[in-house]
Scaffold this motif. Structure first.
Motif, PDB file in Angstrom:
ATOM      1  N   LYS A  79      43.839  78.613  74.366  1.00 47.71           N
ATOM      2  CA  LYS A  79      44.500  78.679  73.272  1.00 47.71           C
ATOM      3  C   LYS A  79      45.081  79.922  72.571  1.00 47.71           C
ATOM      4  N   GLN A  80      43.950  80.822  72.794  1.00 45.30           N
ATOM      5  CA  GLN A  80      44.402  82.219  72.380  1.00 45.30           C
ATOM      6  C   GLN A  80      45.531  83.008  72.888  1.00 45.30           C
ATOM      7  N   GLU A  81      45.733  82.650  74.177  1.00 45.27           N
ATOM      8  CA  GLU A  81      47.053  83.303  74.811  1.00 45.27           C
ATOM      9  C   GLU A  81      48.448  82.379  74.293  1.00 45.27           C
ATOM     10  N   ALA A  82      47.986  81.003  74.041  1.00 39.53           N
ATOM     11  CA  ALA A  82      49.173  80.149  73.785  1.00 39.53           C
ATOM     12  C   ALA A  82      49.796  80.664  72.428  1.00 39.53           C
ATOM     13  N   LYS A  83      48.603  81.166  71.387  1.00 39.37           N
ATOM     14  CA  LYS A  83      49.015  81.452  70.104  1.00 39.37           C
ATOM     15  C   LYS A  83      49.521  82.911  70.205  1.00 39.37           C
ATOM     16  N   ALA A  84      49.187  83.756  71.102  1.00 40.82           N
ATOM     17  CA  ALA A  84      49.854  85.096  71.424  1.00 40.82           C
ATOM     18  C   ALA A  84      51.215  84.761  71.671  1.00 40.82           C
ATOM     19  N   LYS A  85      51.490  83.778  72.564  1.00 38.20           N
ATOM     20  CA  LYS A  85      52.906  83.527  72.872  1.00 38.20           C
ATOM     21  C   LYS A  85      53.937  83.377  71.709  1.00 38.20           C
ATOM     22  N   ALA A 131      53.248  84.036  68.474  1.00 40.29           N
ATOM     23  CA  ALA A 131      53.367  85.093  67.734  1.00 40.29           C
ATOM     24  C   ALA A 131      54.644  86.090  68.105  1.00 40.29           C
ATOM     25  N   VAL A 132      54.640  86.106  69.441  1.00 41.26           N
ATOM     26  CA  VAL A 132      55.747  87.289  69.908  1.00 41.26           C
ATOM     27  C   VAL A 132      57.045  86.367  70.130  1.00 41.26           C
ATOM     28  N   LEU A 133      57.055  85.132  70.054  1.00 43.02           N
ATOM     29  CA  LEU A 133      58.388  84.373  70.483  1.00 43.02           C
ATOM     30  C   LEU A 133      59.717  84.816  69.622  1.00 43.02           C
ATOM     31  N   LYS A 134      60.676  85.274  70.492  1.00 44.42           N
ATOM     32  CA  LYS A 134      61.759  85.839  69.626  1.00 44.42           C
ATOM     33  C   LYS A 134      62.756  84.404  69.736  1.00 44.42           C
ATOM     34  N   ALA A 137      70.388  81.409  57.604  1.00 49.61           N
ATOM     35  CA  ALA A 137      68.976  81.567  57.135  1.00 49.61           C
ATOM     36  C   ALA A 137      68.453  79.977  57.245  1.00 49.61           C
ATOM     37  N   ARG A 138      69.128  79.011  56.813  1.00 49.76           N
ATOM     38  CA  ARG A 138      68.527  77.832  56.968  1.00 49.76           C
ATOM     39  C   ARG A 138      67.911  77.312  58.191  1.00 49.76           C
ATOM     40  N   ALA A 139      68.552  77.841  59.351  1.00 48.12           N
ATOM     41  CA  ALA A 139      68.168  77.419  60.642  1.00 48.12           C
ATOM     42  C   ALA A 139      66.962  78.317  60.947  1.00 48.12           C
ATOM     43  N   GLN A 140      66.974  79.576  60.506  1.00 46.08           N
ATOM     44  CA  GLN A 140      65.694  80.351  60.838  1.00 46.08           C
ATOM     45  C   GLN A 140      64.505  79.722  60.071  1.00 46.08           C
ATOM     46  N   GLU A 141      64.748  79.403  58.770  1.00 48.17           N
ATOM     47  CA  GLU A 141      63.461  78.729  58.131  1.00 48.17           C
ATOM     48  C   GLU A 141      62.964  77.353  58.707  1.00 48.17           C
ATOM     49  N   MET A 142      63.871  76.644  59.250  1.00 48.73           N
ATOM     50  CA  MET A 142      63.509  75.623  60.253  1.00 48.73           C
ATOM     51  C   MET A 142      62.689  76.091  61.461  1.00 48.73           C
ATOM     52  N   VAL A 143      63.191  77.013  62.192  1.00 47.48           N
ATOM     53  CA  VAL A 143      62.398  77.634  63.339  1.00 47.48           C
ATOM     54  C   VAL A 143      60.727  78.049  62.892  1.00 47.48           C
ATOM     55  N   GLY A 144      60.827  78.654  61.843  1.00 51.62           N
ATOM     56  CA  GLY A 144      59.420  79.049  60.978  1.00 51.62           C
ATOM     57  C   GLY A 144      58.549  78.176  60.891  1.00 51.62           C
ATOM     58  N   ASN A 145      59.127  76.814  60.356  1.00 49.41           N
ATOM     59  CA  ASN A 145      58.195  75.490  60.192  1.00 49.41           C
ATOM     60  C   ASN A 145      57.783  74.988  61.563  1.00 49.41           C
ATOM     61  N   LEU A 146      58.900  74.918  62.428  1.00 48.13           N
ATOM     62  CA  LEU A 146      58.582  74.491  63.758  1.00 48.13           C
ATOM     63  C   LEU A 146      57.439  75.277  64.315  1.00 48.13           C
ATOM     64  N   ILE A 147      57.552  76.580  64.036  1.00 48.10           N
ATOM     65  CA  ILE A 147      56.503  77.466  65.053  1.00 48.10           C
ATOM     66  C   ILE A 147      55.061  77.189  64.423  1.00 48.10           C
ATOM     67  N   ALA A 148      55.191  77.080  63.062  1.00 48.93           N
ATOM     68  CA  ALA A 148      53.874  76.899  62.305  1.00 48.93           C
ATOM     69  C   ALA A 148      53.198  75.601  62.673  1.00 48.93           C
ATOM     70  N   ALA A 149      54.261  74.464  62.742  1.00 49.30           N
ATOM     71  CA  ALA A 149      53.592  73.204  63.442  1.00 49.30           C
ATOM     72  C   ALA A 149      53.096  73.240  64.794  1.00 49.30           C
ATOM     73  N   PHE A 150      53.589  74.096  65.585  1.00 48.78           N
ATOM     74  CA  PHE A 150      53.006  74.030  67.004  1.00 48.78           C
ATOM     75  C   PHE A 150      51.783  74.736  66.719  1.00 48.78           C
ATOM     76  N   ARG A 151      51.649  75.895  65.867  1.00 48.76           N
ATOM     77  CA  ARG A 151      50.459  76.766  65.886  1.00 48.76           C
ATOM     78  C   ARG A 151      49.157  75.765  65.289  1.00 48.76           C
ATOM     79  N   ASP A 152      49.555  74.845  64.253  1.00 48.55           N
ATOM     80  CA  ASP A 152      48.503  73.839  64.187  1.00 48.55           C
ATOM     81  C   ASP A 152      48.276  72.948  65.284  1.00 48.55           C
TER      82      ASP A 152
END
Ligand SMILES: [Zn+2]
Length: 691
Positions: A419-425, A427-430, A391-406
């Motif tokens: 940019k739109q396609e980058a953000k689409a990627k 959003a679907v990143l697994k 759970a701790r690692a997943q939270e970190m991943v979430g923060n990393l993805i949010a930082a990339f989005r910004d």
């Protein structure tokens, strides 16, 4: 260039090679790879951080650490891998002692390992387990029989994009993966194979060193078939190596094989007979149980054409001798020790430099990991990767993805559509953390105690059928390509997915006993590195659905190239030897990912603090902890030949320069008071910001 990245340089591992080839597992006791904070004792505070940040963070460790005698390099990653291997060995050996229920995975692990270790039974069986295969080869009477036998040897033992394994000893290799034109479907990818040595260069390179290796190889072929009681070995070995040389001449180079844009060639089943005449393809596909498939991807078309032609031209007897040799060599791990010793005498001292084989128990652990990797991984994860760490690692991943989005929002040079396609990627990143959501099972794989040979053969066939069984089913983007007990991380470009195995989510990369700042500096920058690959010039080849479709505009590429030239120049300055500098161009893709990953991890760290200041720990501010932890995760040293080889051939810069990525991040300057005149100082306009 390929669109992939393994964070740490991979070791090739197949069921056969796992046991036959020497991997790097030190004979010495593993130093515990724990951290729980900054390793202050390993630092050298007399070094000015702005002059040599790697030395500041690691100087005393570098000074006092000896590279173990059986290794060419040593550092944080290898120490952790060693510790993990020992834990895995314990789990496997416990399973071998225990009495899991018949048919349970625990029992299979235990029986597989115990059988591998039962050298008395292996010696007693002699060559008997090989007989059915050798009889089938002897019974080949015509080209049709040859095609059928060759088809029966096809295994799921290669991977062009994710795990990137381009080697198979069989004539061709199969990889079942998401189709690159239609990502809703799996396709069977066929890759070149058939060589006994690792790559075509060993057969065609004209240097004296390579010529020497070829002579030794021919001696090895002679000796090995001689040990199997085959007469006239010398003449046969000469013919076998001549045939392999012809196969090698048809092969693509490793570099060409890694080029995704060259590999995505769709052939229908009927195309094979016209595009690659020679082999009786309908019979081959029937032998491989692929005769109902219509659509294939042929990764190296001219190689398949060349190899197919050889099956019609070369004498049938040469092919039969060739197949006999490979049937033996691919199984020496589970045949009498004289055959293994002979094979090691070539693959060890001649090919890899290793002077002695790894202990049998270590080979047994590798072989068990290769045959039952996810069953072992499930036990490993249950023991060493608790849910709260996940759970701790997943939270970190979430923060990393949010930082990339910004960051993507803030880039000035990228076109809005891009940019739109980058953000689409994004959003679907697994992002897979620790272990897969659903475990691949081994039900249907029969492991028989005392039958090491049969177990290995059945395990390979089981994986082949598992792979073929995926054809026609919906694509599973949660599937993993690395077992949880692997100290590494991987980006799966077509699946828009990543795997961060449990084994890399450990100290010194990830540690619940220390402040978050340090985790963001270490594993956070690794996660950021992998995410960055989804958007760089390599990730640009795959869109958000995983189709091979370049989604960058030509203008984006131009801007990207201009900013990347600054980074090329920065790394070209690094010169570990007077006569050899780091190749900024060769390492560019990885350096971009390092810069972007560290920058995003730094943002994500601050995001996780929610505007509150990070506590000072061990006398270091939060930002200092972040950067020192980053540099300590890169701690490592290499012997000169290994370092030279890495600089010439590896897409990753040496560890000390990866640690020096910090000079591109503004926060590092304020954290350590780095000023003009300090050796690593970069004027603001020279600090590279990719996104
Ligand atoms: Zn990378």
């Amino acid at each position: 260039m390929t669109a992939l990245c393994r964070y740490i340089r991979p070791l090739a591992l197949t069921i056969a090679s796992a046991a036959a080839l020497p991997l790097q597992l030190s004979a010495q006791a593993a130093a515990p790879a724990r951290s729980s904070g900054i390793d202050v004792a390993g630092m050298d505070r007399s070094v000015k951080p702005g002059d040599d940040f790697f030395g500041y963070a690691n100087g005393t460790w570098l000074e006092t650490t000896e590279i173990p005698a059986d290794r060419s390099s040593y550092g944080a990653g290898s120490m952790l891998a060693e510790q993990t291997d020992r834990r895995v060995a314990d789990l496997i050996q416990q399973a071998a002692k225990g009495s899991g229920a018949a048919g349970s995975e625990q029992r299979k692990i235990g029986d597989f390992y115990a059988s591998f270790m039962d050298t008395v039974a292996i010696e007693a069986a002699g060559l008997k387990p090989l007989e059915p295969t050798l009889d089938s080869i002897a019974a080949i009477r015509d080209r049709k029989g040859l095609a059928r036998f060759l088809g029966s040897t096809l295994r799921a033992d290669v991977d062009a994009l994710n795990a990137t394994n381009f080697y198979t000893e069989n004539l061709l290799g199969l990889w079942v993966a998401q189709d690159l034109d239609d990502p809703t479907q799996y396709s069977p990818f066929l890759l070149q194979g058939g060589l006994g040595m690792p790559d075509r260069s060993y057969y065609v390179d004209t240097s004296a060193a390579m010529a020497g290796i070829r002579d030794k190889y021919q001696e090895h072929v002679t000796a090995l078939i001689g040990l199997a009681g085959i007469a006239d070995g010398k003449t046969k070995a000469a013919a076998i190596t001549r045939l392999e040389t012809k196969i090698a001449l048809a092969h693509w180079t490793r570099e060409a094989s890694g080029d995704v844009s060259k590999g995505n060639n769709h052939w229908s089943r009927t195309d094979f007979s016209s595009k690659a005449p020679g082999l009786d393809w309908p019979t081959y596909f029937a032998g491989a149980r692929l005769d109902r498939r219509n659509r294939f991807v042929v990764w190296q078309p001219s190689a398949v054409t060349g190899i197919s032609a050889l099956t019609a031209i070369e004498p049938l007897d040469t092919w039969k001798n060739y197949l006999t040799f490979h049937a033996i060599q691919s199984r020496v791990a589970v045949l009498p020790s004289a055959l293994y010793q002979q094979t090691f005498s070539f693959f060890g001292p001649v090919l890899s430099g290793a002077q002695k084989p790894r202990d049998r128990w270590k080979r047994g652990v590798s072989a068990t990991n290769a045959a039952l990797g996810y069953a072992v991984g499930q036990v490993y994860a249950a023991r060493y990767f608790p849910p709260d760490e996940k759970a701790r690692a997943q939270e970190m991943v979430g923060n990393l993805i949010a930082a990339f989005r910004d960051r993507i929002d803030r880039i000035e040079w990228m076109a809005p559509a891009t940019k739109q396609e980058a953000k689409a990627k994004l959003a679907v990143l697994k992002v897979g953390v620790g272990y897969p959501d659903t475990w691949p099972t081994y039900s249907g794989l029969e492991i028989v105690k005392g039958d090491a040979y049969g177990n290995t053969e059945r395990a390979e066939l089981f994986e082949y059928r598992r792979a073929v069984g995926k054809l026609g089913r919906p694509v599973d983007r949660t599937e993993w390509v690395m077992t949880p007990q692997t100290v590494n991380a991987v980006n799966l470009p077509a699946m828009n997915a990543m795997n961060f195995p449990a084994a890399i989510l450990q100290p010194p990369y990830f540690d619940s006993d220390r402040p978050l700042s340090m985790d963001y500096g270490a594993i956070g920058s690794i996660i950021g590195h992998e995410v960055s690959h989804s958007f760089d010039n390599q990730g640009a080849l795959f869109d958000s659905r995983g189709r091979l479709r370049n989604w960058w505009t030509p203008e984006d590429f131009k801007h990207f190239q201009a900013s990347s030239q600054q980074l090329v120049a920065q790394y070209n300055q690094y010169r570990p030897f007077p006569d050899l500098a780091v190749n900024g161009q060769l390492t560019l893709g990885e350096n971009i990912a390092d810069v972007a990953g560290l920058a995003a991890a730094y943002d994500a760290f601050h995001r996780s603090m929610d505007g509150k200041p990070a506590p000072s720990v061990q006398g270091f501010s939060g930002d200092q902890q972040f950067f020192i932890s980053f540099a300590q995760a890169w701690r490592g040293k290499a012997r000169e030949p290994a370092l030279r080889n890495q600089i010439l051939t590896d897409g990753h810069a040496p560890a000390q320069y990866r640690a020096t990525t910090v000079r591109n991040i503004d926060g590092w300057y304020s954290a350590f008071g780095v000023k003009p005149g300090d050796k690593l100082y970069q004027a603001e306009q020279d600090r590279v910001q990719v996104w």
